[in-house]
Design a protein around this motif. Structure first.
Motif, PDB file in Angstrom:
ATOM      1  N   CYS A   1      20.874   5.222  38.780  1.00 30.46           N
ATOM      2  CA  CYS A   1      20.619   6.456  38.039  1.00 30.46           C
ATOM      3  C   CYS A   1      21.943   7.009  37.509  1.00 30.46           C
ATOM      4  N   LEU A   2      21.863   7.617  36.347  1.00 26.23           N
ATOM      5  CA  LEU A   2      23.021   8.241  35.697  1.00 26.23           C
ATOM      6  C   LEU A   2      23.075   9.714  36.073  1.00 26.23           C
ATOM      7  N   HIS A   3      24.190  10.137  36.630  1.00 33.41           N
ATOM      8  CA  HIS A   3      24.351  11.537  37.037  1.00 33.41           C
ATOM      9  C   HIS A   3      24.964  12.336  35.886  1.00 33.41           C
ATOM     10  N   LEU A   4      24.213  13.313  35.396  1.00 36.88           N
ATOM     11  CA  LEU A   4      24.690  14.169  34.311  1.00 36.88           C
ATOM     12  C   LEU A   4      25.634  15.224  34.873  1.00 36.88           C
ATOM     13  N   ASP A   5      26.757  15.397  34.236  1.00 35.24           N
ATOM     14  CA  ASP A   5      27.778  16.315  34.736  1.00 35.24           C
ATOM     15  C   ASP A   5      27.413  17.766  34.413  1.00 35.24           C
ATOM     16  N   HIS A   6      27.823  18.673  35.293  1.00 31.43           N
ATOM     17  CA  HIS A   6      27.568  20.111  35.096  1.00 31.43           C
ATOM     18  C   HIS A   6      28.380  20.902  36.114  1.00 31.43           C
ATOM     19  N   PRO A   7      28.598  22.198  35.864  1.00 33.36           N
ATOM     20  CA  PRO A   7      29.303  23.040  36.843  1.00 33.36           C
ATOM     21  C   PRO A   7      28.469  23.199  38.118  1.00 33.36           C
ATOM     22  N   ARG A   8      29.130  23.430  39.252  1.00 33.42           N
ATOM     23  CA  ARG A   8      28.438  23.641  40.525  1.00 33.42           C
ATOM     24  C   ARG A   8      28.855  24.996  41.098  1.00 33.42           C
ATOM     25  N   GLY A   9      28.259  26.039  40.556  1.00 30.54           N
ATOM     26  CA  GLY A   9      28.605  27.389  40.974  1.00 30.54           C
ATOM     27  C   GLY A   9      28.174  27.722  42.384  1.00 30.54           C
ATOM     28  N   TYR A  10      27.238  26.928  42.924  1.00 27.01           N
ATOM     29  CA  TYR A  10      26.708  27.186  44.263  1.00 27.01           C
ATOM     30  C   TYR A  10      27.580  26.573  45.353  1.00 27.01           C
ATOM     31  N   LYS A  11      28.605  25.813  44.980  1.00 22.54           N
ATOM     32  CA  LYS A  11      29.445  25.126  45.959  1.00 22.54           C
ATOM     33  C   LYS A  11      30.441  26.096  46.562  1.00 22.54           C
ATOM     34  N   ASN A  12      30.466  26.198  47.897  1.00 24.22           N
ATOM     35  CA  ASN A  12      31.456  27.062  48.555  1.00 24.22           C
ATOM     36  C   ASN A  12      31.818  26.477  49.914  1.00 24.22           C
ATOM     37  N   GLN A  13      33.029  26.740  50.349  1.00 17.18           N
ATOM     38  CA  GLN A  13      33.553  26.136  51.569  1.00 17.18           C
ATOM     39  C   GLN A  13      32.837  26.630  52.812  1.00 17.18           C
ATOM     40  N   GLU A  14      32.404  27.895  52.813  1.00 16.75           N
ATOM     41  CA  GLU A  14      31.700  28.441  53.977  1.00 16.75           C
ATOM     42  C   GLU A  14      30.431  27.643  54.276  1.00 16.75           C
ATOM     43  N   SER A  15      29.667  27.345  53.226  1.00 20.94           N
ATOM     44  CA  SER A  15      28.445  26.564  53.388  1.00 20.94           C
ATOM     45  C   SER A  15      28.766  25.154  53.874  1.00 20.94           C
ATOM     46  N   ILE A  16      29.783  24.544  53.290  1.00 24.09           N
ATOM     47  CA  ILE A  16      30.169  23.181  53.683  1.00 24.09           C
ATOM     48  C   ILE A  16      30.588  23.137  55.149  1.00 24.09           C
ATOM     49  N   ASP A  17      31.384  24.121  55.588  1.00 21.49           N
ATOM     50  CA  ASP A  17      31.848  24.156  56.981  1.00 21.49           C
ATOM     51  C   ASP A  17      30.677  24.350  57.945  1.00 21.49           C
ATOM     52  N   LYS A  18      29.737  25.234  57.600  1.00 24.23           N
ATOM     53  CA  LYS A  18      28.558  25.469  58.444  1.00 24.23           C
ATOM     54  C   LYS A  18      27.745  24.186  58.582  1.00 24.23           C
ATOM     55  N   ASN A  19      27.570  23.491  57.470  1.00 19.83           N
ATOM     56  CA  ASN A  19      26.789  22.267  57.503  1.00 19.83           C
ATOM     57  C   ASN A  19      27.464  21.159  58.306  1.00 19.83           C
ATOM     58  N   LEU A  20      28.795  21.079  58.200  1.00 20.46           N
ATOM     59  CA  LEU A  20      29.530  20.081  58.984  1.00 20.46           C
ATOM     60  C   LEU A  20      29.346  20.317  60.478  1.00 20.46           C
ATOM     61  N   ALA A  21      29.293  21.591  60.884  1.00 22.43           N
ATOM     62  CA  ALA A  21      29.098  21.918  62.307  1.00 22.43           C
ATOM     63  C   ALA A  21      27.697  21.493  62.761  1.00 22.43           C
ATOM     64  N   ILE A  22      26.690  21.719  61.924  1.00 18.70           N
ATOM     65  CA  ILE A  22      25.326  21.304  62.262  1.00 18.70           C
ATOM     66  C   ILE A  22      25.256  19.785  62.365  1.00 18.70           C
ATOM     67  N   ARG A  23      25.883  19.090  61.418  1.00 17.30           N
ATOM     68  CA  ARG A  23      25.882  17.628  61.437  1.00 17.30           C
ATOM     69  C   ARG A  23      26.589  17.089  62.678  1.00 17.30           C
ATOM     70  N   ALA A  24      27.672  17.750  63.098  1.00 18.94           N
ATOM     71  CA  ALA A  24      28.398  17.312  64.296  1.00 18.94           C
ATOM     72  C   ALA A  24      27.502  17.420  65.531  1.00 18.94           C
ATOM     73  N   THR A  25      26.719  18.499  65.610  1.00 22.00           N
ATOM     74  CA  THR A  25      25.780  18.663  66.732  1.00 22.00           C
ATOM     75  C   THR A  25      24.709  17.586  66.696  1.00 22.00           C
ATOM     76  N   THR A  26      24.175  17.319  65.505  1.00 21.35           N
ATOM     77  CA  THR A  26      23.155  16.275  65.357  1.00 21.35           C
ATOM     78  C   THR A  26      23.689  14.929  65.842  1.00 21.35           C
ATOM     79  N   LYS A  27      24.924  14.628  65.477  1.00 25.07           N
ATOM     80  CA  LYS A  27      25.526  13.344  65.847  1.00 25.07           C
ATOM     81  C   LYS A  27      25.855  13.286  67.341  1.00 25.07           C
ATOM     82  N   ASN A  28      26.532  14.320  67.835  1.00 24.19           N
ATOM     83  CA  ASN A  28      27.015  14.295  69.223  1.00 24.19           C
ATOM     84  C   ASN A  28      25.871  14.347  70.233  1.00 24.19           C
TER      85      ASN A  28
END
Length: 273
Positions: A233-260
């Motif tokens: 599939c071809l990914h069409l480029d666009h801005p990602r205004g919803y991207k923020n570090q707080e959300s990414i960090d929260k999700n990484l913590a959830i993923r770490a719990t899932t894995k561990n």
């Protein structure tokens, strides 16, 4: 009612121009027995009007699953879309990913009990993303490397994703160092397996919520199969205004719990505890 072999979930939010291109790519599919379930994270009426129009112009059924805009709640709307799927096999992609005409075929041909399939994407620059037309999609010339280079695509090893077929694509799938993970833009699996892990964790916003679902599937005992050089599939480029570090960090913590903790189930998924 005709039963489809696969339900294709396409997520979207206020990108009707991109979504229309994506929907035309499914009209071009070689494999025809599928439905499209649009997981709409609160788009305005322009998107609804587009979907109502396209429904009349394409030869596959479309469901439009929508909820009110409450910020980035993709996990919630995906869970609602999963429940709406009429097939026992689900393919997930995004409303900015144009599917090559053999895209659904590859997923159908490679589906297997006890596995989910992991594809990738080919990122286009914004200039080509903007210029691709309905005719370019239906004719499939937008997947031709020569055509893309004539329109500004730069040389890259990644161009092999578009040109590889048969033995070459299978070889590249086998040797790629990329781990076959559940990717929201290009992955498929059995609805029953997704329900066994309770779908997406709705605490998770942008950044890895798809991967976390796959990690719980692996903890369940589902294996992953690599098709990143086959399902294109071809990914069409666009801005990602919803991207923020707080959300990414929260999700990484959830993923770490899932894995561990080798978690299979989330209490924040389709079924609420």
């Amino acid at each position: 009612m005709k039963v489809q072999d696969v339900s294709v979930i396409i997520s979207t939010y206020n990108q009707p121009i991109w979504l229309e291109k994506v929907l035309w790519s499914y009209e071009a599919q070689i494999f025809r027995n599928f439905e499209v379930v649009i997981a709409d994270d609160g788009s305005n009426d322009t998107t609804r009007q587009l979907i109502d129009r396209v429904k009349k112009e394409v030869n596959y059924p479309i469901q439009h699953i929508w909820h009110e805009d409450n910020g980035f709640q993709k996990s919630q709307i995906l869970n609602k879309a999963i429940l709406a799927c009429n097939s026992d096999y689900i393919l997930m992609s995004d409303g900015d990913c144009i599917a090559r005409n053999d895209y659904v075929t590859v997923h159908i041909d490679n589906k297997e009990a006890g596995y989910f399939l992991s594809g990738g994407y080919f990122m286009l620059p914004i200039s080509i993303s903007d210029m691709i037309s309905k005719e370019d999609i239906l004719s499939q010339r937008c997947f031709d490397v020569k055509w893309l280079k004539n329109n500004g695509l730069k040389p890259s090893f990644k161009n092999n994703k578009l040109s590889a077929k048969g033995f070459k694509s299978n070889f590249l799938n086998a040797i790629t160092p990329t781990t076959p993970s559940w990717n929201g833009h290009n992955a498929s699996g059995w609805k029953a397996d997704i329900l066994k892990v309770n779908g997406f964790d709705e605490r998770m916003q942008y950044g890895g919520q798809d991967r976390e679902l796959g990690e719980r599937l692996v903890n369940l005992g589902v294996k992953s199969k690599q098709i990143r050089y086959s399902a294109i599939c071809l990914h069409l480029d666009h801005p990602r205004g919803y991207k923020n570090q707080e959300s990414i960090d929260k999700n990484l913590a959830i993923r770490a719990t899932t894995k561990n903790e080798k978690r299979i189930w989330t209490d924040f998924g389709i079924k609420k505890i």
